[in-house]
Design a protein around this motif. Structure first.
Motif, short mmCIF file in Angstrom:
data_model
loop_
_atom_site.label_atom_id
_atom_site.label_comp_id
_atom_site.label_asym_id
_atom_site.label_seq_id
_atom_site.Cartn_x
_atom_site.Cartn_y
_atom_site.Cartn_z
N PHE A 120 25.67 -26.02 -59.59
CA PHE A 120 26.38 -25.58 -61.00
C PHE A 120 27.15 -26.35 -61.01
O PHE A 120 27.49 -26.42 -62.85
N ALA A 121 28.08 -27.48 -60.70
CA ALA A 121 28.84 -28.88 -60.61
C ALA A 121 27.70 -29.36 -62.60
O ALA A 121 27.63 -29.78 -62.59
N GLY A 122 26.10 -29.64 -62.14
CA GLY A 122 25.63 -29.86 -62.29
C GLY A 122 25.25 -29.35 -63.85
O GLY A 122 25.23 -30.02 -64.99
N ILE A 123 25.12 -28.16 -63.78
CA ILE A 123 25.13 -27.51 -65.25
C ILE A 123 26.05 -27.89 -66.03
O ILE A 123 25.56 -27.93 -67.13
N TYR A 124 27.29 -28.00 -65.54
CA TYR A 124 28.72 -28.27 -66.53
C TYR A 124 28.81 -29.25 -66.52
O TYR A 124 29.47 -29.84 -68.11
N ILE A 125 28.07 -30.13 -65.74
CA ILE A 125 28.52 -31.65 -66.58
C ILE A 125 27.66 -32.46 -67.07
O ILE A 125 28.01 -32.97 -68.19
N GLY A 126 26.23 -31.39 -66.90
CA GLY A 126 25.53 -31.99 -68.20
C GLY A 126 25.65 -31.33 -69.37
O GLY A 126 25.74 -32.05 -70.52
N ALA A 127 26.20 -30.22 -69.43
CA ALA A 127 27.14 -29.57 -70.27
C ALA A 127 27.92 -30.00 -71.70
O ALA A 127 28.61 -30.12 -72.72
N ILE A 128 28.47 -31.79 -70.70
CA ILE A 128 29.76 -32.02 -71.86
C ILE A 128 28.92 -33.20 -72.18
O ILE A 128 28.41 -34.20 -71.41
N PRO A 129 28.59 -33.93 -73.23
CA PRO A 129 27.83 -34.79 -74.12
C PRO A 129 29.40 -36.11 -73.38
O PRO A 129 30.36 -35.87 -72.94
N VAL A 178 23.54 -38.01 -44.47
CA VAL A 178 22.51 -38.61 -45.18
C VAL A 178 21.85 -36.87 -45.47
O VAL A 178 20.93 -36.18 -47.14
N ASN A 179 21.02 -36.25 -44.74
CA ASN A 179 20.15 -34.68 -45.20
C ASN A 179 21.89 -34.18 -46.36
O ASN A 179 20.79 -33.61 -47.41
N GLN A 180 22.66 -34.10 -46.44
CA GLN A 180 24.19 -33.56 -46.66
C GLN A 180 24.42 -33.57 -47.97
O GLN A 180 24.21 -33.41 -48.93
N ALA A 181 24.35 -35.48 -48.33
CA ALA A 181 24.23 -36.44 -49.48
C ALA A 181 22.87 -35.98 -50.29
O ALA A 181 22.80 -35.59 -51.65
N LEU A 182 22.19 -35.57 -49.59
CA LEU A 182 20.56 -34.78 -50.74
C LEU A 182 20.71 -34.05 -50.77
O LEU A 182 20.05 -33.79 -51.59
N ALA A 183 21.17 -33.10 -50.38
CA ALA A 183 21.04 -31.25 -50.59
C ALA A 183 22.54 -31.63 -52.24
O ALA A 183 21.74 -31.29 -52.63
N LEU A 184 23.19 -32.01 -51.89
CA LEU A 184 24.01 -32.01 -53.16
C LEU A 184 24.23 -33.25 -54.44
O LEU A 184 23.90 -31.92 -55.77
N LEU A 188 18.97 -31.40 -60.27
CA LEU A 188 18.46 -30.34 -61.38
C LEU A 188 19.24 -29.69 -62.72
O LEU A 188 18.64 -29.05 -63.76
N GLY A 189 20.77 -29.64 -62.03
CA GLY A 189 21.65 -28.30 -63.25
C GLY A 189 21.97 -29.42 -63.93
O GLY A 189 22.17 -28.74 -65.20
N GLY A 190 22.10 -30.96 -63.68
CA GLY A 190 22.22 -31.67 -65.31
C GLY A 190 21.32 -31.29 -65.98
O GLY A 190 21.75 -31.69 -67.07
N VAL A 191 19.99 -31.88 -65.86
CA VAL A 191 19.09 -32.35 -66.27
C VAL A 191 18.84 -30.68 -67.89
O VAL A 191 18.47 -31.21 -69.01
N TYR A 192 19.22 -30.02 -66.95
CA TYR A 192 19.34 -29.01 -67.91
C TYR A 192 20.33 -28.37 -68.35
O TYR A 192 20.56 -28.19 -69.41
N GLY A 193 21.54 -28.26 -68.08
CA GLY A 193 22.98 -28.24 -68.27
C GLY A 193 23.07 -28.83 -70.27
O GLY A 193 23.52 -28.34 -70.71
#
Length: 497
Positions: free
Chosen positions: A26-35, A55-61, A67-72
Motif C-alpha cells: 500500500f505504501a509503495g503504491i502511493y509513494i511511487g505515485a509521488i514524483p 530478517v523475514n519481517q524486514a524482507l516481507a515489508l 512491487l507497489g512502488g514500481v507500479y505506483g
C-alpha cells in the motif's frame, strides 16, 4: 518439495508478516505515485528502521514496497503526465492521452491487471529459472553493456514521433547532462565550470520532475479556460475479452522485463522502454495510434517493469550482484542481518530464497487488491479545475525535487529543466528520451572506457571484439537494425509510408 512450500507460505501464515507485506505494498503504491519520492528512497529509509527486526519481517515489508512502488509510478504518469518513477515514462506516452479522453479509470484498471500479470511472470522466472537467467547476466561484459546503452539511446526514436533525428538529439542531450559532475573513473570535474554545486552532478529525478511536471504546468497555462475532462470511472476492472486480446503482448513484454531486470544495473526503466518499442514494432493494428491513447502502449511497459522486479532478484540472490538500485539497497540490508547474498546463499540458507518468492507472490496479490481501489479518488485529480491543480502540481514538484537530497539546488534545476522542456515540446522534441539519456549515459560512458582499457586503447581491436562473442554480435545487429528501421526508406520498403 514440501519443505520449500513450507518456506514459501511463511509470510502467508504469520499474521504480522502478512500485515507488513500488505502495508508495504500500500505504501509503495502511493509513494511511487509521488514524483521525487522513489522506491529506492523509501526502501533505504525503511531499512534503517528494520535493523533490529527479524530478517523475514524486514524482507516481507521490502517486497511489498518494491512491487507497489514500481507500479505506483504509473498513476501520476496517467493522470498528470508526471511519471512517479523513470519506469513509468513510457506509460505516460499513451496513459495521459487516455486520461485527456476521460478514460483514466480504464487506463489505471488495465495497468493494474497487466502489472500484476507481469509481476507473476517475473516471480515464476525467479522461482524456476534463477540459475539460467543468472548465467545469462554473467555473460555481459563492458562491450555488451555499451551496446545495450547505445541500443537504449537509439530506441528513443520509437518514442519521438516521426523524427528519428529529434529523438537521438534528445537522448544525446540527456547523456550530455549526465556527464556533469565528477568523472567516475578519474575523479576530475567535468562540465562543472568551476561550480562546487555542479560537481555533485545533476539528479535525473529533479530533471524528470522538471521536464514532465513543470513543463506540463507551463504548457497547460495556455489552456486555463478549458473545462476539465470528466473521467469515466464506472468501469475500472477490464473485461476478460480485453485482457485475452492483450495477453500475448503482455507475455512477450514480461519476458523482456525478466531478462532486462536480471542484467545488473539495467532495471525496470530500460525494460519498459524496450517493451514499448517491441509493442510499437509488432502490433499491426493498435486500438489507437501509439502516443494518442493506445492500450498497447500501457500493456507493454507496465507488464515489463513489474516483471523486471522478479528478474532483478535473480542476480541479487544467486550472485550477490544487484539488478537495480533497489536490490543494491536490499543487499546492504541482507549483510546487516548477517546474510551473504551470492552462490552460497542457496546452499547455506535455502529457506530464505523460497521465503522471498512467497513474499513477492503475496505482495503481488495485495497489489491487485490495492491497485483496483482508490481509483475514483485518484481520477478526481484530473477533474480539478486547472487554476487549482496547476499551482498544486508545481508545489508538489518542488517538494519532490527538494526531498531527493534535501538540497534547494535540485529545485532550481527542476525549474530550469521545466522551462527547457517547455521549449523542447514547443519545437516538437520529446522530453522522455532526455531522461532516458540521463539514465543510460553513465552506463555507456563507463562501459566504453572499460572496453577501451581492455584493448589498451587500440581502436581496431576495440571494434573487432564486438564480433568475438555471439552475445555482443546479436546486440550489435539489434542496434544496427533499430537504426535502419527508423529511416524513411525502410518504412517505404515495408509500405508504412
Amino acid at each position: 518439495m514440501m519443505e520449500a512450500l513450507g518456506y514459501f507460505f511463511i509470510s502467508w501464515l504469520d499474521i504480522k508478516m502478512l500485515l507488513l507485506t500488505a502495508a508495504g505494498t500500500f505504501a509503495g503504491i502511493y509513494i511511487g505515485a509521488i514524483p521525487g519520492l522513489s522506491v529506492t528512497m523509501a526502501v533505504s529509509i525503511l531499512i534503517s528502521f528494520t535493523f533490529k527486526w527479524d530478517v523475514n519481517q524486514a524482507l516481507a515489508l521490502i517486497s511489498g514496497i518494491y512491487l507497489g512502488g514500481v507500479y505506483g509510478g504509473s498513476r501520476s504518469a496517467i493522470l498528470l503526465n508526471i511519471p512517479g518513477a523513470p519506469a513509468a515514462i513510457a506509460t505516460g506516452l499513451d496513459g495521459y492521452p487516455l486520461a485527456k479522453r476521460g478514460e483514466a479509470g480504464q487506463a489505471i484498471g488495465l495497468t493494474t491487471v497487466v502489472s500484476v500479470y507481469g509481476g507473476f511472470i517475473g516471480i515464476l522466472a525467479l522461482a524456476i529459472a534463477a540459475p539460467a537467467v543468472a548465467d545469462l547476466a554473467l555473460m555481459f561484459g563492458p562491450r555488451e553493456y555499451l551496446l545495450l546503452a547505445m541500443w537504449g539511446i537509439l530506441l528513443v526514436g520509437s518514442l519521438s514521433g516521426q523524427s528519428l533525428s529529434k529523438g537521438i538529439f534528445s537522448g544525446a542531450l540527456g547523456a550530455l547532462i549526465a556527464c556533469v559532475g565528477l568523472d567516475p573513473m578519474t575523479g576530475e570535474n567535468r562540465l562543472t565550470f568551476g561550480s562546487l554545486q555542479m560537481s555533485a552532478g545533476i539528479s535525473y529525478v529533479a530533471a524528470m520532475i522538471g521536464f514532465f511536471g513543470v513543463a506540463e504546468v507551463i504548457a497547460q497555462i495556455h489552456e486555463l479556460n478549458l473545462k476539465a475532462v470528466k473521467q469515466n470511472v464506472s468501469k475500472i476492472i477490464p473485461s476478460w475479452g480485453l485482457l485475452k486480446k492483450y495477453l500475448p503482448l503482455a507475455t512477450r513484454t514480461s519476458a523482456i522485463g525478466v531478462v532486462v531486470g536480471a542484467l545488473p544495473g539495467a532495471g525496470g526503466d530500460i525494460a519498459a522502454l524496450m517493451a514499448y518499442d517491441h509493442a510499437k514494432r509488432t502490433v499491426k493494428n493498435p486500438s489507437r495510434p501509439f502516443g494518442e491513447g493506445a492500450y498497447e502502449g500501457l500493456v507493454a511497459p507496465e507488464s515489463a517493469n513489474n516483471a523486471a522486479v522478479g528478474g532483478a532478484y535473480v542476480p541479487m540472490l544467486t550472485l550477490g550482484i544487484p539488478g537495480d538500485a533497489v536490490t543494491a539497497v536490499i543487499i546492504g540490508a541482507l549483510y546487516i542481518h548477517g546474510l551473504k547474498p551470492g552462490p552460497m546463499l542457496m546452499i547455506e540458507t535455502p529457506h530464505l530464497f523460497w521465503f522471498v518468492v512467497g513474499s513477492l507472490t503475496l505482495a503481488n496479490i495485495f497489489l491487485l487488491i490495492f491497485g483496483l481501489t482508490g481509483i475514483k479518488i485518484f481520477a478526481k485529480i484530473v477533474e480539478t479545475p486547472k487554476p487549482v491543480l496547476l499551482p498544486l502540481i508545481l508545489v508538489l514538484s518542488a517538494v519532490g525535487a527538494y526531498a531527493i537530497n534535501n538540497n534547494p539546488v535540485d529545485v532550481y534545476w527542476m525549474l530550469g529543466f521545466g522551462v527547457l522542456g517547455y521549449f523542447l515540446k514547443m519545437y516538437g522534441f520529446q522530453v522522455g528520451p532526455v531522461i532516458l539519456g540521463m539514465i543510460l549515459g553513465p552506463m555507456m560512458d563507463r562501459s566504453y572506457r572499460q572496453a577501451m582499457m581492455a584493448t589498451n586503447n587500440d581502436g581496431w581491436l576495440f571494434i573487432s571484439e564486438f564480433f568475438t562473442t555471439p552475445l555482443s554480435t546479436i546486440i550489435l545487429a539489434a542496434v544496427v537494425f533499430t537504426l535502419v528501421s527508423q529511416t524513411q526508406w525502410w518504412k517505404r520498403l515495408r509500405g508504412l509510408s
